[in-house]
Enzyme design. Structure first.
Site, PDB file in Angstrom:
ATOM      1  N   CYS A   1      63.540  25.682 -31.753  1.00 21.84           N
ATOM      2  CA  CYS A   1      64.537  24.625 -32.958  1.00 21.84           C
ATOM      3  C   CYS A   1      64.675  23.999 -32.592  1.00 21.84           C
ATOM      4  O   CYS A   1      64.526  22.704 -33.250  1.00 21.84           O
ATOM      5  CB  CYS A   1      65.680  25.901 -33.071  1.00 21.84           C
ATOM      6  SG  CYS A   1      66.659  25.866 -31.679  1.00 21.84           S
TER       7      CYS A   1
ATOM      8  N   CYS B   1      69.442  35.416 -31.326  1.00 20.55           N
ATOM      9  CA  CYS B   1      68.958  34.393 -30.658  1.00 20.55           C
ATOM     10  C   CYS B   1      68.572  35.118 -29.393  1.00 20.55           C
ATOM     11  O   CYS B   1      68.473  35.565 -28.414  1.00 20.55           O
ATOM     12  CB  CYS B   1      70.459  33.472 -30.560  1.00 20.55           C
ATOM     13  SG  CYS B   1      69.433  31.864 -29.514  1.00 20.55           S
TER      14      CYS B   1
ATOM     15  N   CYS C   1      61.812  29.386 -36.017  1.00 19.39           N
ATOM     16  CA  CYS C   1      62.981  30.844 -35.534  1.00 19.39           C
ATOM     17  C   CYS C   1      62.419  32.052 -34.752  1.00 19.39           C
ATOM     18  O   CYS C   1      62.086  32.726 -35.941  1.00 19.39           O
ATOM     19  CB  CYS C   1      64.457  31.270 -35.569  1.00 19.39           C
ATOM     20  SG  CYS C   1      65.314  32.083 -34.416  1.00 19.39           S
TER      21      CYS C   1
ATOM     22  N   CYS D   1      62.174  20.765 -34.098  1.00 22.04           N
ATOM     23  CA  CYS D   1      62.596  19.020 -35.179  1.00 22.04           C
ATOM     24  C   CYS D   1      62.565  17.752 -35.374  1.00 22.04           C
ATOM     25  O   CYS D   1      62.310  16.929 -33.982  1.00 22.04           O
ATOM     26  CB  CYS D   1      64.424  19.663 -34.533  1.00 22.04           C
ATOM     27  SG  CYS D   1      65.678  17.776 -35.465  1.00 22.04           S
TER      28      CYS D   1
ATOM     29  N   ASP E   1      81.279  23.448 -21.627  1.00 21.42           N
ATOM     30  CA  ASP E   1      80.678  24.575 -21.898  1.00 21.42           C
ATOM     31  C   ASP E   1      81.426  26.541 -21.247  1.00 21.42           C
ATOM     32  O   ASP E   1      80.177  26.847 -20.349  1.00 21.42           O
ATOM     33  CB  ASP E   1      78.985  24.840 -21.593  1.00 21.42           C
ATOM     34  CG  ASP E   1      78.289  26.013 -22.341  1.00 21.42           C
ATOM     35  OD1 ASP E   1      78.595  26.356 -23.311  1.00 21.42           O
ATOM     36  OD2 ASP E   1      77.438  26.306 -21.600  1.00 21.42           O
TER      37      ASP E   1
ATOM     38  N   CYS F   1      65.284  19.484 -45.006  1.00 20.50           N
ATOM     39  CA  CYS F   1      64.615  20.369 -44.059  1.00 20.50           C
ATOM     40  C   CYS F   1      65.042  21.338 -43.079  1.00 20.50           C
ATOM     41  O   CYS F   1      66.479  21.621 -42.871  1.00 20.50           O
ATOM     42  CB  CYS F   1      64.212  19.423 -42.228  1.00 20.50           C
ATOM     43  SG  CYS F   1      63.485  20.187 -40.967  1.00 20.50           S
TER      44      CYS F   1
ATOM     45  N   CYS G   1      65.852  29.186 -25.096  1.00 20.79           N
ATOM     46  CA  CYS G   1      64.269  29.201 -26.062  1.00 20.79           C
ATOM     47  C   CYS G   1      64.391  27.827 -26.495  1.00 20.79           C
ATOM     48  O   CYS G   1      65.995  27.137 -27.651  1.00 20.79           O
ATOM     49  CB  CYS G   1      64.515  30.435 -27.029  1.00 20.79           C
ATOM     50  SG  CYS G   1      63.071  29.907 -29.015  1.00 20.79           S
TER      51      CYS G   1
END
Length: 364
Positions: free
Chosen positions: A255, A225, A209, A259, A145, A202, A252
């Site tokens: 989501c 976001c 969100c 799942c 990243d 799904c 956050c």
């Protein structure tokens, strides 16, 4: 020496070494990502990257590994689980309870322990060193990243999982609670096959969100976001989105919490991602009381350190304003007012917003 390499045997060795280093899985991807370029370009053209100027600056180079590191012919992809080792089987229920308590602060699960950049980078380098010992001099570069790399695209193409509708990588046996890292190499290792997608119809992640940032399947508008707003964004948080942030002060997980595949999420094997006591289950007022020295001490070696004290206070001010909306006691308003005069202009503006919130009618 390379002419006599058994690629499949070497890949097996790499997988064994990776497990010893704490990785959950590795794969091998090709460097031709040309089919991903149109989607990336549309995302940039729509401005969905927000203030992340580095995204547009690198442009399509993100989809061209061989341009980023000349000589690269393969990308070794890796994932590492990050749920703390003592995570309860009911962890998702616990997280939802925390989000429902306006007095508490919610820090994204991945950020409660040590900075993953440091952990993955060191262990990917150790993997590269073992590979070089086996095959001789090796052209390589490690990423976590930290550069213009299409991590999710590479991970999904190499079988680490599939791209979920929230754009994160999902695996049937591990959900999405893991970090990704890459090792660019000039060694033509055998490719590992991609995973089949299993999201079906799904749309739980899209529906849950808080800010409706998932504007379409597989498409996130970062400007909405909460992870972007509380971490990457260094300016004011849009006023219309502040009430939707709730008590989320860094990132956050909604989501991922919703799942279905995360019922299979695995805990980390490394102690690095064990939650620090100060971030395990903090109260908003406890964190608001920190001065900058306390913030720096508590976040040493943590990914939270990168946002700095000002953004930390900004995020907390928003959460405290939302607590006032939920019926917080007078001590919250007093704590905000006590910090107002010494605050930076950015933080003061968010404090003023918080103080202007109507008192809620609910029990706090």
């Amino acid at each position: 020496m390379r002419d006599h390499i058994d690629g499949h045997r070497l890949l097996q060795q790499l997988q064994e070494w990776a497990r010893e280093l704490g990785f959950s899985q590795i794969g091998v991807a090709d460097v031709d990502l040309s089919s991903a370029e149109p989607h990336l370009q549309r995302w940039l053209d729509n401005g969905f990257h927000g203030a992340m100027a580095y995204m547009s600056a690198h442009g399509l180079k993100r989809a061209r590994p061989a341009e980023l590191v000349p000589g690269t012919v393969r990308v070794i992809t890796a994932r590492m689980n990050y749920l703390p080792r003592d995570t309860s089987p009911a962890w998702r229920h616990i997280e939802w309870q925390r989000l429902d308590d306006p007095a508490r602060a919610t820090v994204s699960l991945y950020a409660r322990g040590r900075d993953y950049h440091k952990v993955l980078r060191a262990r990917l380098q150790a993997l590269a060193d073992r590979l070089a010992d086996a095959v001789g001099p090796l052209g390589h570069r490690v990423f976590t990243d930290s550069a213009p790399v299409l991590e999710v695209e590479l991970a999904s193409r190499s079988g680490l999982g599939w791209r979920g509708k929230h754009t994160l990588v999902l695996d049937r046996d591990a959900g999405s609670m893991f970090f990704l890292g890459e090792l660019f190499v000039d060694l033509p290792l055998p490719l590992t096959p991609p995973s089949e997608p299993h999201c079906g119809r799904c749309r739980a992640c899209m529906d849950v969100c808080p800010t409706q940032a998932i504007v379409a399947p597989y498409l996130v508008d970062a400007r909405r976001c909460i992870a972007y707003l509380t971490i990457e964004n260094d300016g004011p948080i849009p006023t219309e989105l502040r009430p939707l942030i709730g008590n989320r002060i860094y990132g956050c997980d909604d989501c991922q919490l919703v799942c279905p595949w995360n019922k299979f999420a695995q805990t980390a094997t490394l102690p690095d991602f064990d939650a620090r006591p100060a971030l395990q289950d903090p109260m908003l007022l406890q964190l608001w009381a920190w001065d900058e020295a306390q913030f720096l001490k508590a976040t040493e070696g943590s990914p939270i350190r990168r946002i700095g004290y000002q953004r930390w206070q900004r995020n907390l001010a928003v959460a405290l304003g939302n607590a006032l909306r939920a019926g917080a006691p007078a001590v919250v308003r007093q704590a905000l007012m006590a910090r107002r005069d010494e605050a930076t202009p950015l933080v003061r503006e968010h404090i003023d917003w918080a103080l202007a919130q109507p008192e809620g009618a609910h029990d706090f």
